[in-house]
Design a protein around this motif. Sequence first.
Motif, PDB file in Angstrom:
ATOM      1  N   THR A   9      -8.076   2.092   7.480  1.00 28.33           N
ATOM      2  CA  THR A   9      -8.095   3.551   7.447  1.00 28.33           C
ATOM      3  C   THR A   9      -6.736   4.152   7.110  1.00 28.33           C
ATOM      4  O   THR A   9      -6.668   5.193   6.459  1.00 28.33           O
ATOM      5  CB  THR A   9      -8.622   4.134   8.774  1.00 28.33           C
ATOM      6  N   GLU A  10      -5.657   3.479   7.507  1.00 29.67           N
ATOM      7  CA  GLU A  10      -4.338   4.018   7.178  1.00 29.67           C
ATOM      8  C   GLU A  10      -4.100   4.019   5.673  1.00 29.67           C
ATOM      9  O   GLU A  10      -3.496   4.947   5.136  1.00 29.67           O
ATOM     10  CB  GLU A  10      -3.220   3.273   7.919  1.00 29.67           C
ATOM     11  N   ALA A  11      -4.589   3.012   4.980  1.00 34.33           N
ATOM     12  CA  ALA A  11      -4.451   2.979   3.522  1.00 34.33           C
ATOM     13  C   ALA A  11      -5.271   4.100   2.884  1.00 34.33           C
ATOM     14  O   ALA A  11      -4.816   4.758   1.953  1.00 34.33           O
ATOM     15  CB  ALA A  11      -4.884   1.621   2.975  1.00 34.33           C
ATOM     16  N   THR A  31       0.833  -1.193   0.000  1.00 31.13           N
ATOM     17  CA  THR A  31       0.000   0.000   0.000  1.00 31.13           C
ATOM     18  C   THR A  31       0.869   1.244   0.000  1.00 31.13           C
ATOM     19  O   THR A  31       2.069   1.184   0.226  1.00 31.13           O
ATOM     20  CB  THR A  31      -0.933   0.029   1.222  1.00 31.13           C
ATOM     21  N   VAL A  32       0.242   2.362  -0.242  1.00 30.37           N
ATOM     22  CA  VAL A  32       0.945   3.633  -0.251  1.00 30.37           C
ATOM     23  C   VAL A  32       1.406   3.923   1.166  1.00 30.37           C
ATOM     24  O   VAL A  32       0.595   4.034   2.063  1.00 30.37           O
ATOM     25  CB  VAL A  32      -0.001   4.765  -0.710  1.00 30.37           C
ATOM     26  N   ALA A  33       2.686   4.028   1.382  1.00 28.27           N
ATOM     27  CA  ALA A  33       3.154   4.251   2.736  1.00 28.27           C
ATOM     28  C   ALA A  33       3.894   5.568   2.888  1.00 28.27           C
ATOM     29  O   ALA A  33       3.805   6.215   3.902  1.00 28.27           O
ATOM     30  CB  ALA A  33       4.057   3.102   3.167  1.00 28.27           C
ATOM     31  N   ALA A  83      -5.535   9.539   0.484  1.00 25.82           N
ATOM     32  CA  ALA A  83      -6.029  10.914   0.576  1.00 25.82           C
ATOM     33  C   ALA A  83      -4.880  11.905   0.617  1.00 25.82           C
ATOM     34  O   ALA A  83      -4.919  12.946  -0.052  1.00 25.82           O
ATOM     35  CB  ALA A  83      -6.924  11.074   1.803  1.00 25.82           C
ATOM     36  N   ALA A  84      -3.845  11.590   1.375  1.00 30.98           N
ATOM     37  CA  ALA A  84      -2.681  12.472   1.455  1.00 30.98           C
ATOM     38  C   ALA A  84      -1.974  12.561   0.113  1.00 30.98           C
ATOM     39  O   ALA A  84      -1.522  13.640  -0.298  1.00 30.98           O
ATOM     40  CB  ALA A  84      -1.728  11.984   2.541  1.00 30.98           C
ATOM     41  N   LEU A  85      -1.891  11.447  -0.590  1.00 28.85           N
ATOM     42  CA  LEU A  85      -1.232  11.431  -1.900  1.00 28.85           C
ATOM     43  C   LEU A  85      -1.992  12.303  -2.893  1.00 28.85           C
ATOM     44  O   LEU A  85      -1.400  13.108  -3.599  1.00 28.85           O
ATOM     45  CB  LEU A  85      -1.168   9.997  -2.423  1.00 28.85           C
TER      46      LEU A  85
END
Length: 116
Positions: free
Chosen positions: A101-103, A10-12, A108-110
Amino acid sequence: MSLELTPVQTVACCSPLTRVPLSEKEADGVAPLLKALADPVRLRLMSLVASHEGGEACVCDLNDAFDLSQPTISHHLKVLHEVGLLDREKRGVWVYYKARTEALQNLAALIGGQAK
């Protein structure tokens, strides 16, 4: 008993799109998540699970929201699980899905990062 699959990375740690261009490796990691959410049924399923009390819903709670068969709903949930957007746990005869939710926050941040 818990069903576990290893999700796609996932996007980390990607910087917001508006700050730094994605590397090829980062884009390869983000694309499966966006592809999974690009389907209207999966996008609605993700929203239904995430907005359900506790961010968790039984597959039995999701079937009535669609004019689709239960196997089709299960397929879409499997896709969301495999890319790492949902966790799942079998309890008796039912499978419960929980939004990761972290993913979602990382996506969302990306996408929505504020340019400086």
